[in-house]
Design a protein around this motif. Structure first.
Motif, short mmCIF file in Angstrom:
data_model
loop_
_atom_site.label_atom_id
_atom_site.label_comp_id
_atom_site.label_asym_id
_atom_site.label_seq_id
_atom_site.Cartn_x
_atom_site.Cartn_y
_atom_site.Cartn_z
N MET A 57 6.13 -14.97 -3.20
CA MET A 57 4.75 -15.40 -2.91
C MET A 57 3.78 -14.61 -3.80
SD MET A 57 2.64 -15.35 0.70
CE MET A 57 3.65 -16.64 1.43
N THR A 58 2.86 -15.32 -4.46
CA THR A 58 1.92 -14.68 -5.36
C THR A 58 0.74 -14.09 -4.58
OG1 THR A 58 0.68 -16.72 -5.71
CG2 THR A 58 2.56 -16.30 -7.17
N TRP A 59 -0.04 -13.22 -5.27
CA TRP A 59 -1.19 -12.58 -4.63
C TRP A 59 -2.24 -13.62 -4.23
CZ3 TRP A 59 -2.87 -8.88 -1.88
CH2 TRP A 59 -4.24 -8.62 -1.80
N SER A 60 -2.41 -14.65 -5.06
CA SER A 60 -3.39 -15.70 -4.74
C SER A 60 -3.02 -16.45 -3.46
CB SER A 60 -3.51 -16.68 -5.91
OG SER A 60 -2.26 -17.30 -6.17
N GLU A 61 -1.74 -16.50 -3.16
CA GLU A 61 -1.28 -17.12 -1.92
C GLU A 61 -1.41 -16.15 -0.74
OE1 GLU A 61 2.16 -20.25 -3.37
OE2 GLU A 61 2.65 -18.10 -3.36
N MET A 62 -1.20 -14.87 -1.01
CA MET A 62 -1.28 -13.87 0.06
C MET A 62 -2.72 -13.62 0.50
SD MET A 62 1.31 -10.89 -1.23
CE MET A 62 2.98 -11.21 -1.78
N GLN A 63 -3.65 -13.65 -0.43
CA GLN A 63 -5.03 -13.23 -0.16
C GLN A 63 -5.68 -13.99 0.99
OE1 GLN A 63 -7.49 -13.23 -3.63
NE2 GLN A 63 -9.00 -11.84 -2.74
N PRO A 64 -5.65 -15.34 1.01
CA PRO A 64 -6.28 -16.03 2.14
C PRO A 64 -5.57 -15.76 3.47
CG PRO A 64 -5.13 -17.59 0.71
CD PRO A 64 -5.17 -16.29 -0.01
N LEU A 65 -4.26 -15.60 3.44
CA LEU A 65 -3.52 -15.28 4.66
C LEU A 65 -3.95 -13.93 5.22
CD1 LEU A 65 0.10 -16.42 3.67
CD2 LEU A 65 -1.42 -17.54 5.31
N ILE A 91 1.31 -12.26 10.81
CA ILE A 91 1.68 -12.35 9.38
C ILE A 91 2.97 -11.59 9.11
CG2 ILE A 91 1.00 -11.66 7.06
CD1 ILE A 91 -0.46 -14.09 7.96
N ALA A 92 3.05 -10.37 9.67
CA ALA A 92 4.23 -9.54 9.43
C ALA A 92 5.49 -10.19 9.97
CB ALA A 92 4.03 -8.16 10.07
N LEU A 119 4.80 -8.94 1.35
CA LEU A 119 3.67 -9.24 2.21
C LEU A 119 3.71 -8.39 3.48
CD1 LEU A 119 1.17 -10.88 2.87
CD2 LEU A 119 2.65 -12.73 3.71
N MET A 120 4.90 -8.17 3.99
CA MET A 120 5.03 -7.34 5.19
C MET A 120 4.55 -5.93 4.93
SD MET A 120 8.39 -6.51 7.52
CE MET A 120 9.13 -5.47 6.26
N TRP A 121 4.93 -5.34 3.80
CA TRP A 121 4.52 -3.97 3.51
C TRP A 121 3.03 -3.89 3.19
CZ3 TRP A 121 7.02 -0.16 5.25
CH2 TRP A 121 8.41 -0.20 5.36
N ILE A 122 2.47 -4.93 2.61
CA ILE A 122 1.02 -4.96 2.41
C ILE A 122 0.31 -4.98 3.76
CG2 ILE A 122 -0.89 -6.38 1.58
CD1 ILE A 122 0.88 -7.26 -0.74
N THR A 123 0.86 -5.74 4.70
CA THR A 123 0.29 -5.79 6.05
C THR A 123 0.35 -4.41 6.71
OG1 THR A 123 0.99 -8.09 6.28
CG2 THR A 123 0.45 -6.90 8.30
N VAL A 124 1.47 -3.73 6.56
CA VAL A 124 1.61 -2.38 7.11
C VAL A 124 0.58 -1.45 6.49
CG1 VAL A 124 3.13 -0.38 7.23
CG2 VAL A 124 4.06 -2.66 7.66
N ALA A 125 0.37 -1.57 5.17
CA ALA A 125 -0.61 -0.73 4.48
C ALA A 125 -2.02 -0.99 4.97
CB ALA A 125 -0.51 -0.94 2.97
N VAL A 126 -2.35 -2.27 5.18
CA VAL A 126 -3.68 -2.63 5.67
C VAL A 126 -3.92 -2.03 7.06
CG1 VAL A 126 -5.13 -4.55 6.44
CG2 VAL A 126 -3.88 -4.72 4.29
N LEU A 127 -2.92 -2.14 7.92
CA LEU A 127 -3.03 -1.55 9.27
C LEU A 127 -3.20 -0.04 9.21
CD1 LEU A 127 -0.32 -3.63 11.19
CD2 LEU A 127 -2.77 -3.60 11.67
N ALA A 128 -2.44 0.62 8.34
CA ALA A 128 -2.52 2.07 8.21
C ALA A 128 -3.90 2.51 7.72
CB ALA A 128 -1.44 2.58 7.26
N VAL A 129 -4.43 1.79 6.73
CA VAL A 129 -5.75 2.13 6.20
C VAL A 129 -6.83 1.90 7.25
CG1 VAL A 129 -7.51 1.46 4.51
CG2 VAL A 129 -5.13 1.74 3.79
N ALA A 130 -6.74 0.78 7.96
CA ALA A 130 -7.73 0.47 8.99
C ALA A 130 -7.74 1.53 10.09
CB ALA A 130 -7.44 -0.91 9.59
#
Length: 241
Positions: A1-9, A176-177, A189-200
């Motif tokens: 999955m590309t970043w352009s597909e991940m971004q709206p999700l 999403i995860a 995408l799963m690890w990006i989700t984990v990173a977003v949660l950690a930063v938040a």
């Protein structure tokens, strides 16, 4: 999955998580604050001492806190459907999130209020202040730094609960995860989700700690004597009104 597909999700998932956590936090504070104060007031030696009421309220809070969130979601499905008309989606998730957070926050409020200097309470009582005045002018303002810290803890816990709610179709980052990271093996995408949660969570914790420390320093620099004079003036004003 590309970043352009991940971004709206990811953008929609972040908004859904913010929506669920924001509303459930508001409901938890509105419901948990008076409940926590009531636990202190009705306890032995409290201003509204009623040991039976204190034990009943405390037991209800303990039972509600002891339920794992996933079980609480299932147990409240009928109630959730009555309130929202559905058991799926972010609006439906707010119901169990709020119900689970209210007793959690109430115990944090109880701990914070018990830390208030009893001398300030006695001073306002000697000025003729009633229970409502003591709660409004002493207990809540004096415990505000701890209440801010407790709210921060509640928000962090709700973010974790909202991720769990995503496993049953509530939406958000947890959804999403699970749907993409686990079921479709989109590990990136799963690890990006984990990173977003950690930063938040880190940002929320930093902001909450900073606010609590600022309020604590302000209370410390004012000292008890100026606060007593302010309480005396406000109590006299309340009695006049």
């Amino acid at each position: 999955m590309t970043w352009s597909e991940m971004q709206p999700l990811l953008a929609q998932a972040c908004w859904d998580t913010l929506y669920m956590v924001g509303w459930s936090t508001l409901i938890a504070v509105v419901g948990g604050l008076p409940l926590g104060v009531l636990l202190v007031l009705t306890d032995r030696g409290g201003l509204l001492q009623n040991v039976l009421a204190s034990k009943v309220i405390g037991q209800i809070v303990n039972v509600a806190r002891s339920l794992p969130f996933i079980i609480l979601m299932v147990a409240l499905m009928g109630f959730t459907r009555t309130i929202t008309g559905t058991t799926i989606g972010r609006e439906a998730a707010i119901v169990p999130l709020a119900v689970g957070a209210i007793p959690f926050f109430a115990r944090l409020v109880e701990t914070a209020v018990r830390e208030v200097d009893g001398g300030l309470v006695e001073a306002v009582q000697s000025m003729g202040g009633n229970t409502w005045t003591i709660v409004r002018k002493v207990l809540v303002p004096e415990s505000l730094p701890s209440l801010i810290a407790g709210t921060t803890t509640t928000i962090v816990a709700l973010i974790g609960y909202s991720a769990m709610a995503g496993t049953v179709g509530a939406g958000g980052l947890g959804d999403i995860a699970v749907r993409y990271g686990y079921q479709r093996f989109e590990t990136e995408l799963m690890w990006i989700t984990v990173a977003v949660l950690a930063v938040a969570i880190s940002l929320i914790q930093f902001a909450g700690d900073h606010a609590a420390r600022a309020l604590h320093r302000r209370a410390g620099t004012s000292g008890p004597a100026p606060r007593l004079r302010l309480l005396k003036a406000s109590t006299a004003t309340s009695k006049t009104v």
